[in-house]
Design a protein around this motif. Structure first.
Motif, PDB file in Angstrom:
ATOM      1  N   ASN A 166       0.811  -1.220   0.000  1.00 57.89           N
ATOM      2  CA  ASN A 166       0.000   0.000   0.000  1.00 57.89           C
ATOM      3  C   ASN A 166       0.845   1.272   0.000  1.00 57.89           C
ATOM      4  N   ALA A 167       2.155   1.133   0.032  1.00 62.95           N
ATOM      5  CA  ALA A 167       3.046   2.296   0.057  1.00 62.95           C
ATOM      6  C   ALA A 167       2.931   3.098  -1.239  1.00 62.95           C
ATOM      7  N   GLY A 203      10.651  -4.186  -6.518  1.00 60.84           N
ATOM      8  CA  GLY A 203      10.465  -3.881  -7.934  1.00 60.84           C
ATOM      9  C   GLY A 203       9.192  -4.499  -8.492  1.00 60.84           C
ATOM     10  N   PHE A 204       8.913  -5.734  -8.089  1.00 56.79           N
ATOM     11  CA  PHE A 204       7.673  -6.390  -8.507  1.00 56.79           C
ATOM     12  C   PHE A 204       6.460  -5.636  -7.977  1.00 56.79           C
ATOM     13  N   ILE A 205       6.519  -5.233  -6.721  1.00 57.90           N
ATOM     14  CA  ILE A 205       5.407  -4.473  -6.128  1.00 57.90           C
ATOM     15  C   ILE A 205       5.222  -3.157  -6.865  1.00 57.90           C
ATOM     16  N   ALA A 245      10.778   3.777  -1.857  1.00 60.02           N
ATOM     17  CA  ALA A 245      11.525   3.837  -0.594  1.00 60.02           C
ATOM     18  C   ALA A 245      10.659   3.367   0.569  1.00 60.02           C
ATOM     19  N   GLU A 246       9.406   3.795   0.576  1.00 61.85           N
ATOM     20  CA  GLU A 246       8.474   3.375   1.628  1.00 61.85           C
ATOM     21  C   GLU A 246       8.204   1.869   1.519  1.00 61.85           C
ATOM     22  N   THR A 247       8.033   1.376   0.293  1.00 66.70           N
ATOM     23  CA  THR A 247       7.834  -0.065   0.085  1.00 66.70           C
ATOM     24  C   THR A 247       9.015  -0.842   0.645  1.00 66.70           C
ATOM     25  N   SER A 248      10.219  -0.418   0.319  1.00 65.21           N
ATOM     26  CA  SER A 248      11.427  -1.103   0.787  1.00 65.21           C
ATOM     27  C   SER A 248      11.535  -1.077   2.302  1.00 65.21           C
ATOM     28  N   ALA A 249      11.193   0.038   2.919  1.00 68.61           N
ATOM     29  CA  ALA A 249      11.257   0.146   4.385  1.00 68.61           C
ATOM     30  C   ALA A 249      10.305  -0.844   5.041  1.00 68.61           C
TER      31      ALA A 249
END
Length: 83
Positions: free
Chosen positions: A15-16, A51-53, A20-24
């Motif tokens: 949901n990011a 990357g897939f997300i 950067a937020e996804t990775s965190a």
């Protein structure tokens, strides 16, 4: 970290609004060598999963992942239903 916290962090990664937020969130949810098996491919490591997300988010637009069941433990991985 409790199973529900781990699954929340994974949901939050989806949901990011930025990579950067996804990775965190992924760093909280999975190990660096995690493997995501999806009908679109196998993605190994947090960078590949992020990357897939990101690619999926482009197609999903503003859709949000929402848990619709309680977390369950299965022999090889936690499981939860999302819509």
């Amino acid at each position: 970290m409790e199973l529900s916290e781990t699954l929340d962090a994974y949901k939050d990664a989806w949901n990011a609004t930025s990579e950067a937020e996804t990775s965190a969130h992924l760093e909280k949810a999975v190990t660096p060598d995690a493997v995501l098996m999806d009908p679109h491919g196998v993605f190994t490591g947090t960078a590949a999963i992020a990357g897939f997300i990101a690619a999926a988010r482009q197609k999903l637009g503003s859709a949000q992942l929402v848990a619709t069941s309680s977390p369950q433990r299965h022999p090889h991985a936690p499981w939860i239903r999302y819509d």
